[in-house]
Write a protein that holds these residues in place. Structure first.
Motif, PDB file in Angstrom:
ATOM      1  N   LEU A   1      -2.943 -43.480   0.145  1.00  0.00           N
ATOM      2  CA  LEU A   1      -3.247 -42.069   0.446  1.00  0.00           C
ATOM      3  C   LEU A   1      -2.041 -41.154   0.241  1.00  0.00           C
ATOM      4  O   LEU A   1      -2.169 -39.940   0.413  1.00  0.00           O
ATOM      5  CB  LEU A   1      -3.752 -41.944   1.888  1.00  0.00           C
ATOM      6  CG  LEU A   1      -4.956 -42.819   2.248  1.00  0.00           C
ATOM      7  CD1 LEU A   1      -5.381 -42.568   3.680  1.00  0.00           C
ATOM      8  CD2 LEU A   1      -6.106 -42.569   1.285  1.00  0.00           C
ATOM      9  N   LEU A   2      -0.893 -41.734  -0.113  1.00  0.00           N
ATOM     10  CA  LEU A   2       0.317 -40.932  -0.314  1.00  0.00           C
ATOM     11  C   LEU A   2       0.822 -41.157  -1.736  1.00  0.00           C
ATOM     12  O   LEU A   2       1.285 -42.247  -2.084  1.00  0.00           O
ATOM     13  CB  LEU A   2       1.394 -41.323   0.704  1.00  0.00           C
ATOM     14  CG  LEU A   2       2.706 -40.541   0.644  1.00  0.00           C
ATOM     15  CD1 LEU A   2       2.465 -39.057   0.914  1.00  0.00           C
ATOM     16  CD2 LEU A   2       3.709 -41.112   1.639  1.00  0.00           C
TER      17      LEU A   2
ATOM     18  N   CYS B   1       3.480 -40.032  -4.812  1.00  0.00           N
ATOM     19  CA  CYS B   1       4.839 -39.504  -4.817  1.00  0.00           C
ATOM     20  C   CYS B   1       5.133 -38.538  -5.956  1.00  0.00           C
ATOM     21  O   CYS B   1       6.220 -37.958  -6.013  1.00  0.00           O
ATOM     22  CB  CYS B   1       5.836 -40.662  -4.866  1.00  0.00           C
ATOM     23  SG  CYS B   1       5.844 -41.648  -3.352  1.00  0.00           S
TER      24      CYS B   1
ATOM     25  N   ALA C   1      -4.424 -34.025  -4.683  1.00  0.00           N
ATOM     26  CA  ALA C   1      -4.436 -33.966  -3.224  1.00  0.00           C
ATOM     27  C   ALA C   1      -5.760 -33.379  -2.750  1.00  0.00           C
ATOM     28  O   ALA C   1      -6.370 -32.549  -3.419  1.00  0.00           O
ATOM     29  CB  ALA C   1      -3.267 -33.125  -2.734  1.00  0.00           C
ATOM     30  N   GLY C   2      -6.217 -33.830  -1.590  1.00  0.00           N
ATOM     31  CA  GLY C   2      -7.451 -33.296  -1.034  1.00  0.00           C
ATOM     32  C   GLY C   2      -8.147 -34.296  -0.139  1.00  0.00           C
ATOM     33  O   GLY C   2      -7.675 -35.418   0.075  1.00  0.00           O
ATOM     34  N   ILE C   3      -9.289 -33.883   0.380  1.00  0.00           N
ATOM     35  CA  ILE C   3     -10.089 -34.741   1.251  1.00  0.00           C
ATOM     36  C   ILE C   3     -11.232 -35.327   0.422  1.00  0.00           C
ATOM     37  O   ILE C   3     -11.971 -34.580  -0.237  1.00  0.00           O
ATOM     38  CB  ILE C   3     -10.639 -33.959   2.458  1.00  0.00           C
ATOM     39  CG1 ILE C   3      -9.471 -33.476   3.339  1.00  0.00           C
ATOM     40  CG2 ILE C   3     -11.589 -34.818   3.274  1.00  0.00           C
ATOM     41  CD1 ILE C   3      -9.889 -32.614   4.508  1.00  0.00           C
TER      42      ILE C   3
ATOM     43  N   ALA D   1      -7.776 -38.243   3.570  1.00  0.00           N
ATOM     44  CA  ALA D   1      -6.996 -37.174   2.926  1.00  0.00           C
ATOM     45  C   ALA D   1      -5.933 -37.803   2.046  1.00  0.00           C
ATOM     46  O   ALA D   1      -5.154 -38.660   2.497  1.00  0.00           O
ATOM     47  CB  ALA D   1      -6.366 -36.272   3.971  1.00  0.00           C
ATOM     48  N   VAL D   2      -5.890 -37.406   0.792  1.00  0.00           N
ATOM     49  CA  VAL D   2      -4.858 -37.858  -0.146  1.00  0.00           C
ATOM     50  C   VAL D   2      -3.799 -36.764  -0.245  1.00  0.00           C
ATOM     51  O   VAL D   2      -4.127 -35.582  -0.447  1.00  0.00           O
ATOM     52  CB  VAL D   2      -5.469 -38.165  -1.532  1.00  0.00           C
ATOM     53  CG1 VAL D   2      -4.361 -38.457  -2.542  1.00  0.00           C
ATOM     54  CG2 VAL D   2      -6.435 -39.331  -1.435  1.00  0.00           C
ATOM     55  N   VAL D   3      -2.547 -37.164  -0.098  1.00  0.00           N
ATOM     56  CA  VAL D   3      -1.430 -36.216  -0.134  1.00  0.00           C
ATOM     57  C   VAL D   3      -0.558 -36.532  -1.348  1.00  0.00           C
ATOM     58  O   VAL D   3      -0.229 -37.703  -1.600  1.00  0.00           O
ATOM     59  CB  VAL D   3      -0.594 -36.300   1.158  1.00  0.00           C
ATOM     60  CG1 VAL D   3       0.622 -35.378   1.073  1.00  0.00           C
ATOM     61  CG2 VAL D   3      -1.454 -35.971   2.369  1.00  0.00           C
ATOM     62  N   VAL D   4      -0.194 -35.514  -2.096  1.00  0.00           N
ATOM     63  CA  VAL D   4       0.732 -35.668  -3.225  1.00  0.00           C
ATOM     64  C   VAL D   4       2.047 -34.983  -2.855  1.00  0.00           C
ATOM     65  O   VAL D   4       2.088 -33.766  -2.659  1.00  0.00           O
ATOM     66  CB  VAL D   4       0.153 -35.062  -4.524  1.00  0.00           C
ATOM     67  CG1 VAL D   4       1.175 -35.195  -5.657  1.00  0.00           C
ATOM     68  CG2 VAL D   4      -1.158 -35.743  -4.894  1.00  0.00           C
ATOM     69  N   ASN D   5       3.093 -35.778  -2.713  1.00  0.00           N
ATOM     70  CA  ASN D   5       4.410 -35.226  -2.380  1.00  0.00           C
ATOM     71  C   ASN D   5       5.198 -34.955  -3.654  1.00  0.00           C
ATOM     72  O   ASN D   5       5.202 -35.775  -4.578  1.00  0.00           O
ATOM     73  CB  ASN D   5       5.198 -36.212  -1.512  1.00  0.00           C
ATOM     74  CG  ASN D   5       4.612 -36.336  -0.119  1.00  0.00           C
ATOM     75  OD1 ASN D   5       4.255 -35.344   0.488  1.00  0.00           O
ATOM     76  ND2 ASN D   5       4.524 -37.565   0.375  1.00  0.00           N
TER      77      ASN D   5
END
Length: 195
Positions: free
Chosen positions: A115-116, A118, A150-152, A170-174
């Protein structure tokens, strides 16, 4: 000779009545044996937890009595068990039938995957448990989907009983860190620099 007889077969029954003075008269009656009413219950007998079903007996009878105490043609139930119905027709004849209602649990919904992310352009596989019909929020209908934004993301699972459940992640793009090196890049022999 008696003034009463007990009969159970259809037909015409006659009696001759004789008074003490010898006078007589004759009369007759027709006995009809009515068929028992045909009892049946229709409705969805397999439902999902949290939903209900309507059970109905045939229409046109004088009275109805369900095992839950209801006296209507149809009842609405949402708990598992055996439901019995007794019908009484216009002749007072009755019959009883029953059905069993099964309540199925909803499938356990979960989503696995990284889910993260990079960096922009990286993707991850999001997967739901096997053995269901799938409907993802992206419109896809496979067990796994590949995403890079990124998003739900949500998925609805539907099992063989038609029961469903929904879950989401939720997927997060850092953004990658900004790397830089500072220091004196031009030094003399025998000296040093701090980078």
């Amino acid at each position: 000779m008696t003034n009463c007889i007990n009969v159970s077969i259809p037909g015409i029954y006659s009696v001759i009545v004789t008074q003490a003075n010898g006078c007589t008269s004759t009369c007759s009656a027709t006995v009809v044996v009515n068929l028992l009413p045909v009892c049946s219950i229709v409705g969805d007998l397999s439902i999902c937890l949290g939903s209900s079903t309507e059970l109905c007996g045939p229409i046109g009878f004088a009275s109805y009595l369900w095992s839950n105490g209801a006296t209507t043609n149809c009842i609405t139930v949402n708990t598992p068990g055996i439901y019995m119905l007794t019908l009484v027709d216009l002749f007072g004849c009755s019959s009883t039938c029953s059905v069993e209602v099964i309540v199925n649990a909803a499938p356990v919904c979960s989503i696995t995957g990284d889910l993260l992310l990079c960096e922009v352009g990286q993707t991850t596989d999001l997967c739901a448990p096997l053995g269901y019909v799938y409907l993802w929020s992206t419109g896809e209908t496979t067990a796994c989907i590949n995403v890079g934004l990124a998003g739900i993301y949500s998925v609805t699972l539907i099992d063989l009983n038609g029961c469903s459940s929904t879950c989401s992640v939720a997927v997060v793009v850092n953004l990658p860190p900004v790397c830089s090196i500072v220091g004196d890049l031009s030094i003399c022999p025998g000296s040093s620099t701090e980078l």
